[in-house]
Scaffold this active site. Structure first.
Site, mmCIF file in Angstrom:
data_model
loop_
_atom_site.group_PDB
_atom_site.id
_atom_site.type_symbol
_atom_site.label_atom_id
_atom_site.label_comp_id
_atom_site.label_asym_id
_atom_site.label_seq_id
_atom_site.Cartn_x
_atom_site.Cartn_y
_atom_site.Cartn_z
ATOM 1 N N GLY A 155 0.790 -1.226 0.000
ATOM 2 C CA GLY A 155 0.000 0.000 0.000
ATOM 3 C C GLY A 155 0.819 1.270 0.000
ATOM 4 O O GLY A 155 0.265 2.369 0.000
ATOM 5 N N HIS A 156 2.148 1.162 -0.017
ATOM 6 C CA HIS A 156 3.018 2.350 0.077
ATOM 7 C C HIS A 156 4.102 2.279 -0.978
ATOM 8 O O HIS A 156 5.251 1.996 -0.664
ATOM 9 C CB HIS A 156 3.649 2.419 1.473
ATOM 10 C CG HIS A 156 4.208 3.762 1.830
ATOM 11 N ND1 HIS A 156 5.489 4.140 1.534
ATOM 12 C CD2 HIS A 156 3.650 4.809 2.463
ATOM 13 C CE1 HIS A 156 5.714 5.368 1.997
ATOM 14 N NE2 HIS A 156 4.600 5.789 2.561
ATOM 15 N N PHE A 157 3.862 2.547 -2.137
ATOM 16 C CA PHE A 157 2.645 2.932 -2.844
ATOM 17 C C PHE A 157 2.458 1.973 -4.008
ATOM 18 O O PHE A 157 3.450 1.629 -4.652
ATOM 19 C CB PHE A 157 2.763 4.360 -3.383
ATOM 20 C CG PHE A 157 2.933 5.412 -2.317
ATOM 21 C CD1 PHE A 157 1.851 5.847 -1.573
ATOM 22 C CD2 PHE A 157 4.182 5.938 -2.054
ATOM 23 C CE1 PHE A 157 2.009 6.825 -0.593
ATOM 24 C CE2 PHE A 157 4.340 6.912 -1.081
ATOM 25 C CZ PHE A 157 3.266 7.360 -0.343
#
Length: 158
Positions: free
Chosen positions: A54-56
């Site tokens: 999720g990053h990123f």
């Protein structure tokens, strides 16, 4: 001047000193440990680490807070080696994080070197300066204070 003995900590010794485990054990090795003075943590950054989901998406970047945490884990290993705390159940807690600056992204494939220097220490409260570099290029710098909390001597087990 007397030569100072240095020590290295592999993943086995790291796990005997600090309680962190997957997915939050963020260092793979600590080299060049000079007890009560300094050490260099090694973090091999790989794409399969959970924060990269999720990053990123599409542009994986190691979160800055995890870089600072990896510095702190390196510092805790330096203290653990300095005070012979392997297998003693020491916990470490942040008390302050100051003067943090990020200079470059850390991405999968990088080898992050985390040089930490003891500024003050010896009891429970220790202060450090840290610099994270990739291929000699500064990625992050910070000062931080931590409480080293080894178990009390003379308790039920000793």
């Amino acid at each position: 001047m007397a030569e100072t003995q240095t020590t290295d900590a592999d993943i086995g010794l790291i796990q005997r000193i600090i309680p962190h485990r997957y997915p939050f054990l963020l260092i793979d090795r600590v080299r060049d440990i000079v007890p009560h003075k300094s050490g260099v943590g090694i973090k091999n950054v790989t794409f399969n680490e959970p924060h990269f989901q999720g990053h990123f998406p599409g542009q994986p970047v190691m979160p800055g807070v995890t870089i600072v945490e990896a510095m702190a884990q390196t510092a805790a290993v330096v203290v653990g080696v300095s005070l012979d705390l392997a297998d003693k159940g020491m916990n470490t807690y942040f008390m302050a994080i100051d003067k943090v600056k990020f200079r470059r992204m850390v991405v999968p494939g990088d080898v992050l070197e985390l040089a930490v220097e003891v500024k003050r220490g010896g009891g429970k409260i220790w202060k450090f300066a840290g610099r994270g570099t990739v291929d000699g290029e500064l990625a992050c710098e910070a000062e931080f204070t931590a409480m080293m909390d080894p178990p009390a001597k003379g308790g039920a087990d000793g």
